[in-house]
Design an enzyme around this catalytic site. Structure first.
Site, PDB file in Angstrom:
ATOM      1  N   CYS A 120      -1.554  -9.543 -17.466  1.00  0.00           N
ATOM      2  CA  CYS A 120      -1.191  -8.572 -18.507  1.00  0.00           C
ATOM      3  C   CYS A 120      -0.592  -9.219 -19.760  1.00  0.00           C
ATOM      4  CB  CYS A 120      -0.244  -7.514 -17.945  1.00  0.00           C
ATOM      5  SG  CYS A 120      -1.019  -6.532 -16.666  1.00  0.00           S
ATOM      6  N   HIS A 262       3.691  -4.743 -23.858  1.00  0.00           N
ATOM      7  CA  HIS A 262       2.642  -4.445 -22.873  1.00  0.00           C
ATOM      8  C   HIS A 262       3.020  -3.144 -22.170  1.00  0.00           C
ATOM      9  CE1 HIS A 262       0.216  -4.389 -19.382  1.00  0.00           C
ATOM     10  NE2 HIS A 262       1.198  -4.733 -18.567  1.00  0.00           N
ATOM     11  N   ASN A 292      -1.495   1.667 -17.454  1.00  0.00           N
ATOM     12  CA  ASN A 292      -1.399   0.225 -17.698  1.00  0.00           C
ATOM     13  C   ASN A 292      -2.828  -0.324 -17.740  1.00  0.00           C
ATOM     14  OD1 ASN A 292      -1.237  -2.569 -17.404  1.00  0.00           O
ATOM     15  ND2 ASN A 292       0.528  -2.496 -16.038  1.00  0.00           N
TER      16      ASN A 292
HETATM   17  N1  COA Z   1       3.684   8.924  -4.934  1.00  0.00           N
HETATM   18  C1  COA Z   1       4.705   9.295  -4.134  1.00  0.00           C
HETATM   19  N2  COA Z   1       5.475   8.412  -3.482  1.00  0.00           N
HETATM   20  C2  COA Z   1       5.202   7.104  -3.644  1.00  0.00           C
HETATM   21  C3  COA Z   1       4.145   6.646  -4.451  1.00  0.00           C
HETATM   22  C4  COA Z   1       3.373   7.622  -5.102  1.00  0.00           C
HETATM   23  N3  COA Z   1       2.348   7.302  -5.896  1.00  0.00           N
HETATM   24  N4  COA Z   1       4.129   5.314  -4.413  1.00  0.00           N
HETATM   25  C5  COA Z   1       5.124   4.925  -3.617  1.00  0.00           C
HETATM   26  N5  COA Z   1       5.762   6.017  -3.122  1.00  0.00           N
HETATM   27  C6  COA Z   1       6.906   6.079  -2.215  1.00  0.00           C
HETATM   28  C7  COA Z   1       7.091   4.807  -1.419  1.00  0.00           C
HETATM   29  O1  COA Z   1       6.257   4.807  -0.275  1.00  0.00           O
HETATM   30  C8  COA Z   1       8.538   4.889  -1.051  1.00  0.00           C
HETATM   31  O2  COA Z   1       8.706   5.754   0.025  1.00  0.00           O
HETATM   32  P1  COA Z   1       9.832   5.463   1.153  1.00  0.00           P
HETATM   33  O3  COA Z   1      11.150   5.490   0.420  1.00  0.00           O
HETATM   34  O4  COA Z   1       9.634   6.577   2.116  1.00  0.00           O
HETATM   35  O5  COA Z   1       9.504   4.102   1.692  1.00  0.00           O
HETATM   36  C9  COA Z   1       9.180   5.559  -2.281  1.00  0.00           C
HETATM   37  O6  COA Z   1       8.106   6.218  -2.971  1.00  0.00           O
HETATM   38  C10 COA Z   1       9.838   4.580  -3.207  1.00  0.00           C
HETATM   39  O7  COA Z   1       8.939   3.496  -3.393  1.00  0.00           O
HETATM   40  P2  COA Z   1       9.287   2.315  -4.302  1.00  0.00           P
HETATM   41  O8  COA Z   1       8.171   1.312  -4.287  1.00  0.00           O
HETATM   42  O9  COA Z   1      10.664   1.850  -3.952  1.00  0.00           O
HETATM   43  O10 COA Z   1       9.304   3.092  -5.700  1.00  0.00           O
HETATM   44  P3  COA Z   1       9.783   2.589  -7.078  1.00  0.00           P
HETATM   45  O11 COA Z   1      10.820   3.474  -7.597  1.00  0.00           O
HETATM   46  O12 COA Z   1      10.036   1.114  -7.089  1.00  0.00           O
HETATM   47  O13 COA Z   1       8.471   2.862  -7.963  1.00  0.00           O
HETATM   48  C11 COA Z   1       6.683   1.614  -8.917  1.00  0.00           C
HETATM   49  C12 COA Z   1       7.268   2.202  -7.640  1.00  0.00           C
HETATM   50  C13 COA Z   1       5.429   0.838  -8.535  1.00  0.00           C
HETATM   51  C14 COA Z   1       6.333   2.776  -9.850  1.00  0.00           C
HETATM   52  C15 COA Z   1       7.745   0.697  -9.547  1.00  0.00           C
HETATM   53  O14 COA Z   1       8.183  -0.258  -8.617  1.00  0.00           O
HETATM   54  C16 COA Z   1       7.232   0.001 -10.748  1.00  0.00           C
HETATM   55  O15 COA Z   1       7.011   0.619 -11.760  1.00  0.00           O
HETATM   56  N6  COA Z   1       7.064  -1.329 -10.693  1.00  0.00           N
HETATM   57  C17 COA Z   1       6.512  -2.101 -11.779  1.00  0.00           C
HETATM   58  C18 COA Z   1       5.040  -1.935 -11.793  1.00  0.00           C
HETATM   59  C19 COA Z   1       4.423  -2.419 -13.058  1.00  0.00           C
HETATM   60  O16 COA Z   1       4.711  -1.933 -14.112  1.00  0.00           O
HETATM   61  N7  COA Z   1       3.566  -3.413 -12.920  1.00  0.00           N
HETATM   62  C20 COA Z   1       2.855  -3.948 -13.994  1.00  0.00           C
HETATM   63  C21 COA Z   1       3.519  -5.164 -14.509  1.00  0.00           C
HETATM   64  S1  COA Z   1       2.466  -5.965 -15.622  1.00  0.00           S
END
Ligand code: COA
Length: 344
Positions: A120, A262, A292
């Site tokens: 990215c 980004h 994204n």
């Molecule tokens: N819908 C509903 N629940 C979801 C889900 C979805 N699409 N995806 C994950 N969950 C659940 C998980 O299973 C977890 O459940 P649990 O607590 O029962 O285990 C809960 O939501 C929390 O998951 P978690 O991964 O801790 O969520 P988060 O708050 O970290 O959000 C992202 C997940 C991926 C949105 C977040 O980590 C993020 O934005 N990361 C950066 C990603 C990014 O921008 N990448 C590109 C970089 S270039």
């Protein structure tokens, strides 16, 4: 006494064309929620994304890149480029690079053409590469295209990643010019940290997996991301890179009219802006509508903001990206006068 300088400092790379292109098909959060265990509120509150565009079956990264590239060349007045750089994480094939076929389809056969891979962060790395080609006198006019079709590597049943990524392409044309001209890009800060290579991966398809001989598993063929850790790194690395660039140029945070990061997800963008002490209103974001889009995200955000007259000639911009690798990078520019946004 002869001078020790072998050649005078070369010309600067000046932005003179810009365009974005996304495939027409829109996938809303509700459409995803109909097949995945998720819902619109969860997606919006965690990522700020409402919808994304997705390529049709049979449509590859080069197809998107050609659309954006054609519009960018037209926006730059139609003169041919003598180098074409495609930056992507989703090349048409592992071999050859995607840029040569894109160049040829754009009527630029014979031009230097190669891919840049920095996930990215690819667009900022691509800008630095284009600036280097121009400064070295290797090229006078470079077409740089960021294009990705994440829908081809994300498992459609993986709710964590399927909600985040979209497909798209954004392109710029850079010409040789003066460093003090509006549109000149500079003050690059680029970095990487391979100790975290496993945070964002597609495990299969490269020499590491192929050298073992076995057939890859379903998971290995698809995109994987350790979201929470990526989130933390994204905020700290982007903020540090942005600061390094500002320091290099002697700009204060307040000198930045628009922060164009980004488009990872809205919470990350706002956290970086907060960390820098930049009002969130100065953060250019279109992640709500496109998700994204990887290497395409910064030029797509620029194209949207310029088309909406949010960014105007003379405005000062800070561009910052982060991606798998890990990689990160930033640069600065003053917005030039560009022709009206070209339509397909
Ligand atoms: N819908 C509903 N629940 C979801 C889900 C979805 N699409 N995806 C994950 N969950 C659940 C998980 O299973 C977890 O459940 P649990 O607590 O029962 O285990 C809960 O939501 C929390 O998951 P978690 O991964 O801790 O969520 P988060 O708050 O970290 O959000 C992202 C997940 C991926 C949105 C977040 O980590 C993020 O934005 N990361 C950066 C990603 C990014 O921008 N990448 C590109 C970089 S270039």
């Amino acid at each position: 006494m002869p001078s020790n300088t072998l050649s005078p400092p070369g010309p600067a790379a000046v932005l003179c064309g810009l365009a974005g292109w996304v495939p027409p098909r829109v996938v809303t959060n509700d459409e995803l929620a109909a097949r995945l265990d998720t819902d619109d509120t969860w997606i919006r509150t965690r990522t700020g994304i409402r919808s994304r565009h997705v390529a049709e079956p049979g449509q590859a990264t080069s197809d998107l890149a050609v659309e954006a590239g054609r519009l960018a060349l037209r926006s730059a007045g139609g003169a041919p480029a003598d180098a074409v750089i495609v930056t992507t994480t989703t090349p048409d094939r592992p071999c050859p690079a995607t840029a040569p076929v894109v160049a040829t389809r754009l009527g630029l056969a014979g031009a230097a053409a190669f891919d840049v891979g920095a996930v990215c962060t690819g667009f900022v790395y691509g800008l630095a590469t284009a600036a280097g080609l121009i400064a070295a006198g290797v090229a006078r006019r470079v077409l740089l295209i960021g294009a990705d079709t994440y829908s081809t590597i994300v498992d459609p049943l993986d709710r964590t990643n399927a909600i985040i990524f979209g497909d798209g392409a954004g392109a710029v044309v850079l010409r040789a010019g003066r460093p003090d001209e509006p549109g000149a890009v500079g003050h690059f800060d680029l970095g990487s940290d391979g100790t975290h290579e496993d945070l964002i991966t597609v495990a299969a398809g490269g020499s590491r997996q192929r050298s073992t001989g076995g057939e890859p598993t379903h998971a290995e063929r698809h995109f994987a991301m350790r979201g929470k850790e990526v989130y933390r790194h994204a905020v700290t690395r982007m903020a540090a890179s942005a600061r390094a660039t500002l320091e290099q140029a002697g700009w204060k945070t307040d000198d930045v009219d628009h922060f164009v990061p980004h488009q990872a997800n809205l919470r990350i963008l706002h956290s970086v802006a907060d960390d820098l002490g930049l009002p969130r209103e100065r953060c250019v974001a279109n992640v709500d509508a496109v998700g994204n889009t990887g290497a395409a995200s910064i030029p797509l955000a620029l194209a949207d903001a310029a088309a909406g007259r949010r960014i105007r000639p003379g405005d000062r911009l800070l561009l910052t990206a982060f991606g798998g690798g890990l990689t990160w990078g930033s640069c600065l520019m003053t917005w030039p006068e560009l022709p009206p946004h070209p339509h397909p």
